[in-house]
Write a protein that holds these residues in place. Sequence first.
Motif, short mmCIF file in Angstrom:
data_model
loop_
_atom_site.label_atom_id
_atom_site.label_comp_id
_atom_site.label_asym_id
_atom_site.label_seq_id
_atom_site.Cartn_x
_atom_site.Cartn_y
_atom_site.Cartn_z
N PRO A 50 0.82 -1.22 0.00
CA PRO A 50 0.00 0.00 0.00
C PRO A 50 0.85 1.27 0.00
O PRO A 50 1.94 1.33 0.56
CB PRO A 50 -0.80 -0.12 1.30
CG PRO A 50 0.05 -0.97 2.19
CD PRO A 50 0.77 -1.94 1.28
N VAL A 51 0.32 2.29 -0.66
CA VAL A 51 0.91 3.63 -0.69
C VAL A 51 -0.21 4.62 -0.42
O VAL A 51 -1.26 4.56 -1.08
CB VAL A 51 1.57 3.95 -2.05
CG1 VAL A 51 2.15 5.35 -2.05
CG2 VAL A 51 2.62 2.94 -2.41
N GLN A 52 -0.02 5.52 0.53
CA GLN A 52 -1.04 6.51 0.80
C GLN A 52 -0.41 7.86 1.14
O GLN A 52 0.69 7.92 1.69
CB GLN A 52 -1.96 6.05 1.94
CG GLN A 52 -1.27 5.56 3.18
CD GLN A 52 -2.26 4.87 4.12
OE1 GLN A 52 -3.36 5.37 4.35
NE2 GLN A 52 -1.85 3.74 4.68
N GLN A 53 -1.13 8.91 0.78
CA GLN A 53 -0.62 10.25 1.00
C GLN A 53 -1.79 11.18 1.29
O GLN A 53 -2.82 11.13 0.61
CB GLN A 53 0.16 10.74 -0.23
CG GLN A 53 0.77 12.12 -0.06
CD GLN A 53 1.74 12.45 -1.18
OE1 GLN A 53 2.20 11.56 -1.88
NE2 GLN A 53 2.05 13.72 -1.34
N TYR A 54 -1.61 12.06 2.29
CA TYR A 54 -2.63 13.01 2.69
C TYR A 54 -1.99 14.39 2.86
O TYR A 54 -0.93 14.50 3.48
CB TYR A 54 -3.31 12.57 3.99
CG TYR A 54 -3.83 11.15 3.93
CD1 TYR A 54 -5.04 10.87 3.31
CD2 TYR A 54 -3.08 10.11 4.47
CE1 TYR A 54 -5.51 9.56 3.24
CE2 TYR A 54 -3.54 8.80 4.40
CZ TYR A 54 -4.76 8.53 3.77
OH TYR A 54 -5.21 7.24 3.70
N ASP A 55 -2.63 15.41 2.30
CA ASP A 55 -2.07 16.75 2.33
C ASP A 55 -3.13 17.77 2.69
O ASP A 55 -4.30 17.65 2.30
CB ASP A 55 -1.47 17.11 0.97
CG ASP A 55 -0.26 16.28 0.62
OD1 ASP A 55 0.79 16.48 1.23
OD2 ASP A 55 -0.39 15.40 -0.26
N LEU A 56 -2.69 18.78 3.42
CA LEU A 56 -3.54 19.91 3.78
C LEU A 56 -2.70 21.17 3.68
O LEU A 56 -1.60 21.23 4.23
CB LEU A 56 -4.09 19.75 5.20
CG LEU A 56 -4.74 20.99 5.82
CD1 LEU A 56 -6.04 21.34 5.09
CD2 LEU A 56 -5.01 20.76 7.31
N ASN A 57 -3.18 22.17 2.95
CA ASN A 57 -2.47 23.44 2.92
C ASN A 57 -3.46 24.60 2.96
O ASN A 57 -4.61 24.48 2.50
CB ASN A 57 -1.53 23.54 1.73
CG ASN A 57 -2.24 23.57 0.40
OD1 ASN A 57 -2.94 24.52 0.08
ND2 ASN A 57 -2.06 22.52 -0.41
#
Length: 912
Positions: A228-235
């Motif tokens: 699995p590969v996961q990415q979460y971003d907030l800007n």
Amino acid sequence: MQTQEVAIKSHVRVVMKSDSELLEEVVITGYGSGQKLGSVVGSVTAVGSEKLEKKPVANVADALQGQVAGLQVFTPSGEPSQSVRMRLRGVSSISSSSEPLFILDGSPISAGTFTALNPNDIESMTVLKDASSTAIYGSRAANGVVILTSKKGKRGSKATINISAQYGVSRMTGDNVEMMNAQQWLNFQEALDPSMKNNAAFQEKKNFYINNGISTDWADIFFGGSAPVQQYDLNVSGGTDAVNYYFAFGHYDADGIMDDSNLRRETLRSNLESNINKWLKAGINLNLSYQKYSTTAFGGSGNSVYNKAYASRVYRPTQTYYEILKDDNGNFLGFGDRLNFFDELGYWNPYYLSEIQPGNNTMARINGNTYVNINPIKGLNIRAAQAMEAFDYRTSGVALPMEPFKDAGTAKESFQRYYAFTYTNTAEYKFTAWDRNHFSFLLGQESIIRKNESFGVSVEGLTDTRLMLMSAGATPKMPSHSKNNTVFNSYFVTGSYNFDEKYYLDATFRRDGSSLFGLNNQWGNFWSAGAMWDLKKEAFLNDVDWLDDLQLKVSYGSVGNSLGLDPYMSFGLIGTGLLYGGTSGTAVANPANPDLTWEVLKSTNVALSTRLFDRVSLDVEYYQRKTEDMLMEIPYSYTTGFSTGWGNVASMVNRGVDITANVDILKNVNGLDWSISANVNYNKNEITELFNGLDEYVLANTGLKLQKGMPYGEYYYVRWAGVDSRDGYNMWYDKNGNLTKNFSDDDAVFTGKQRYAPWSGGFGTRASWKGITVAADFSFMLGQYMVNNERWFTENPTFAAKNNQTTEMLTMWQKPGDITNISCVDSPMQFDTHLLENASFMRLKNLTVSYTFPQRWMKKTGFMENAKVFFVGRNLWTVTKYKGYDPEIDSNIQLGNYPNTKQFSFGVELTF
């Protein structure tokens, strides 16, 4: 902003609109303010955020592959924490690094920073290629410069919140080799030893495996699953009339296709700029990251039987991963628990060994810079900038006191702390005289201070799995400790002039001092000059409607290479632990060279850029790069007390062409936009000088030879001539081209096959219609060759009775008249050209499919500005003749490398 005309009234209110085309053309090329791309004299290529963000890999530089003509980018491993390698316009050094200089928001960074950056925080990456654009960086810019610019808020815009999330899986890119299954391998043992046909025990075993379909595919065991590969971003970004800001948080989490490798990363970014008053501006850019990762055990052990990439080839298919269950009559019932020890092979299970030797690595890193900009009069900007790169790295590991380490457990800890401070002070003055004469001058000073320190400790004799602290160890081992400091001091000046934005001139001079080099040669001077002619603005072309742009550029200059060099290498250092008469002591460990200095690269660049019919853009550049005072390790007479020493003793030349083309096929035809792009580079190098007046020198155990007038990187091997169908023996050509069955290294010749790809580039297409966007980017490298060392073990009759073999071995010579490439058992294999494989490849590097929901839907929500769903694929398709796991290795030889990976990722992005 776009120009607007309004009628004169007593009260006028004008809402300005951004000129997005102009904004996209502005690039940062050095220490001064940004320039419009069309006014840059040097060779510069900019890659925007749409090519960089949302890629399902930790390293933002991976997205550059195939995007810039002349820039070769390699991701040589599937390790999630793996860094990339870059090379611009060929290899410019034999012993030093050919890696570009990396600049983040105006300050230099190490290559390791790439894995600490969130790709979604990067606005653009700009590649500087020629001396006109790189000379301002002096002694560090011989291999080009890659400038990363992080995102910033827009002044005068409302606060915008952007949230994105994506989840996907990684798989192995592919495998061009078919290994024998159990039935094939058992039948092959009878071909090797015909007596096995009458061996009752062997026949019973053979029948048991074949009749019950028992066969282990070790590549599937080690790499067959998904990770699995996961990415979460907030800007959050925005700005007022005086302040603009960008704050971002990112989380990245990836497991490797080998179960004992992984990466977890958290990033925080804060970019803040403030106009304190009309003449004073200040800002700070700060990136914090924390990484925790594990790398696969035995991954760097080459042909170790516990290296999974190597083991997947050589482990026999009759050895099962799980226990074979039988009833009292010996009938097969199925499989039981996982085996920790493979009794048929005599090896421990590599995953079991990694489980009882757990280890992890942590890296806390900070990259930040601050600046104060004073604008006392119109056109004058005085800027003081301070930057810091620092990290704290820790690795720990244990070997539990279990089999095979019973009563002999170990524990180890190692630490590394690094920091680099960069202080840059510049004064830039721009003015216009006599209406059409535009001048710009910049004067600067820069100091860089680096310090690196590390130490490691370990103990042996741990006996209790509950007490694995080093303080519980019975036997401490000698600790390791190292430290070094490096200092750079520089002064530079650059000036540019253009007349009516038609004729451009620029010049740069920099004087660098570095503690890396000998006391007699610590200072060097670097310079460049360039010119550009905008022919489209001439009267004789101004009215040509189909010609939108035509520019001619020429530049020449010198830059240096101090990358990849160890501190203090010019000094005669003292080594410890040396023996004399049975007694340990200290002695001079390497010869001093007070004249040691940096390599100098002199570069010529000629470029032509044009745009036709407002649809077709074409850039063609020719370059020549000559490296002088090239660093090499010189063999010494043993009477000196040393075997080798470093010196500036060689020269080489790189010549090549960069071609870049972009075509807008459809421009808003019923809402459809479609464009294609392509770039290609051809590069050829030649050694022009070696040490001590030599014409040639063989690099031992590499298959490479240095010779004046020949390329660096052309393989120097004995030529394999095939297998003699009469007796099954290998044949070779001697130096004169005659057939022989007696192998001799003295018959090695240049093969015409290159270790470095002479051709490289990429191509892609992008189409959008009513919110749907499809973009595909391909990359390729052609003409590169690599020694596939795996075949030494898997197509070698010497190892056939012990190791598994490829199905190619089923064609092994057995009787006179057999036509085959596999010799008989009695003919030993040699390292010759038959192991040299074409490692050229073309791959679909990135594929993106997205849908942006209509704006009318967003307006109905009252709070949402944008919504998008997307799919991203990486390394989805690879075309290559190379028979190893992956050709993207960037090495002269491959054995046991962690296979590269492909990713499939789905995501959503929301803007409020």
